[in-house]
Write an enzyme that holds these catalytic residues in place. Structure first.
Site: not given
Length: 431
Positions: A11, A121, A151-152, A253, A257, A260
């Site tokens: 980040v 986060t 943040e995204f 699937g 993982g 985040c």
């Protein structure tokens, strides 16, 4: 305005790049001397497509600097972004020790007004705790504001997301902080949400938890599709055309993982429990994801009888393509179980590698997919790297001992794989 980024991981490095690219003077601060020296040379310590080139560009221009000198960096910058890690504790709650240390450092070394912005986060209410930690560490009183600006970023797509964000969320109760942050982001063409710090903090968690829910929902649905012999990809296509649903994150699937989704979902659940609220849906999302990899492993076990002395080739280790991040990657759980059952495991990933840990000592890490599948009784595809789809499987099948292919990402064309002689199974897509 001069911008300081504290923490130069995924980040922090991306945030430093994007502000330098926007024309601001930026400094990255970290206590890791080796990491800082690499960044000074324009090199990343992790894999993220396109980011290293931009870091190098701005290091060369002088717009982006890196340092380990806390005192000089904090005193000499107007806006300070906190970008350090917030790992989960064993109980799933967020560990804020690094945030607290940074807040204490800011309080100790600040020499005038500072705008402190939490980019990491963090749980709801952290802005208030950061404010208290800074105040407690001040040697003399200075005015400051603490804002939340989550943040995204998608790993593997961080440059695109940073330079062309779909929204900017600013959480602050200060008009001064709002004005400075809007100025900082003035060149970005996207919606800006100005809200309270607590709301901004929750927006981040709520966003990732919702996306994780979509993934686990489709993984559950894929199991039902197997029973009815329905292709889950066709179901996802039909669902995704509804604009209220959309096509993203509907791919069945092995589960999610990375750094985040697993962390953010568990931390949101724990935050709710601290308020005597149970987020039952998210609790089930976590359980589905925890066990999803075993669904494909069970299919392989039924086909092979057992794994003892079988040669199993794992293609893909990273939790997703275009990253070297193996945190909470389904492949690591898959490998762990295979080793417990005495399988001979070979592994290839274009970028990611296993940690130097005794529990992985029996795994053969290979330099190519061809090497990994040689004499294999089965291939298990765990990461949808484009290179795996592009392999000439008609030619490669001659390297294998048994032609069993288990597709954990529904990446391959099931009909084509069967036509060239493979026993092929995916997750809800075999029909």
């Amino acid at each position: 305005m001069k911008i300081l980024i504290i923490g130069t991981g995924y980040v922090g490095a991306t945030t430093a790049m994007v502000f330098a690219e926007s024309g601001w003077q930026v400094t990255g601060l970290d206590i890791d001397e080796a990491k800082i020296e690499r960044l000074r040379q324009g090199h990343l310590h992790f894999h993220e497509p396109g980011l290293e080139e931009l870091i190098d560009k701005h290091v060369r221009s002088g717009r982006l600097l890196f340092t380990t000198d806390k005192e000089t960096a904090i005193a000499g910058h107007d806006i300070i972004f906190i970008c350090v890690g917030t790992p989960s504790r064993p109980d799933g709650s967020a560990d804020l020790r690094y945030i607290q240390q940074v807040a204490a450092d800011i309080g100790h070394w600040m020499n005038g007004y500072k705008l402190v912005v939490t980019k990491s986060t963090v749980p709801v209410g952290t802005q208030e705790r950061v404010t208290a930690w800074i105040e407690a560490a001040q040697r003399q009183p200075h005015l400051f504001d603490v804002a939340s600006n989550p943040e995204f970023l998608r790993e593997g797509k961080a440059v695109e997301d940073a330079l062309r964000p779909d929204r900017i969320v600013i959480g602050t109760d200060s008009a001064r902080a709002t004005e400075q942050l809007l100025t900082l982001y003035q060149s970005f063409q996207c919606p800006r949400i100005i809200t309270t710090p607590r709301t901004a903090e929750l927006i981040k968690y709520a966003s990732n938890a919702f996306l994780a829910t979509k993934i686990s929902y489709m993984n559950e649905l894929a199991k039902l599709c197997d029973e009815f012999k329905i292709n889950v990809n066709a179901v996802a296509e039909g669902m995704g055309l509804d604009p209220r649903i959309g096509p993203s994150f509907l791919q069945a699937g092995l589960g999610y993982g990375g750094s985040c989704f697993p962390k953010d979902v568990s931390e949101l659940v724990m935050t709710a429990r601290e308020q005597d609220v149970h987020l039952h849906i998210l609790e089930q999302v976590m359980e589905v994801n925890r066990t999803q990899y075993a669904y494909l492993l069970d299919k392989a076990r039924l086909r092979l009888g057992d794994f003892a002395n079988k040669n199993i080739a794992i293609l893909g280790l990273a939790f997703k393509p275009d990253t070297d991040d193996i945190r909470e990657a389904p492949a690591t759980r898959m490998i762990h179980d295979l080793l417990l059952e005495q399988a001979n495991v070979s592994l290839f990933d274009p970028v990611a590698t296993l940690p130097a840990h005794a529990s992985y000592g029996a795994v053969t890490e290979c330099s190519s997919a061809e090497e990994a599948i040689r004499d294999a009784d089965a291939v298990i595809l765990c990461t949808e790297w484009a290179a795996f789809e592009q392999l000439d499987w008609e030619s490669l099948k001659g390297l294998m001992r048994q032609l069993n292919f288990f597709d954990g990402r529904n990446m391959m064309d099931a009909r084509k794989m069967r036509e060239i002689g493979f026993y092929y199974q995916g997750i809800g897509n075999d029909y």
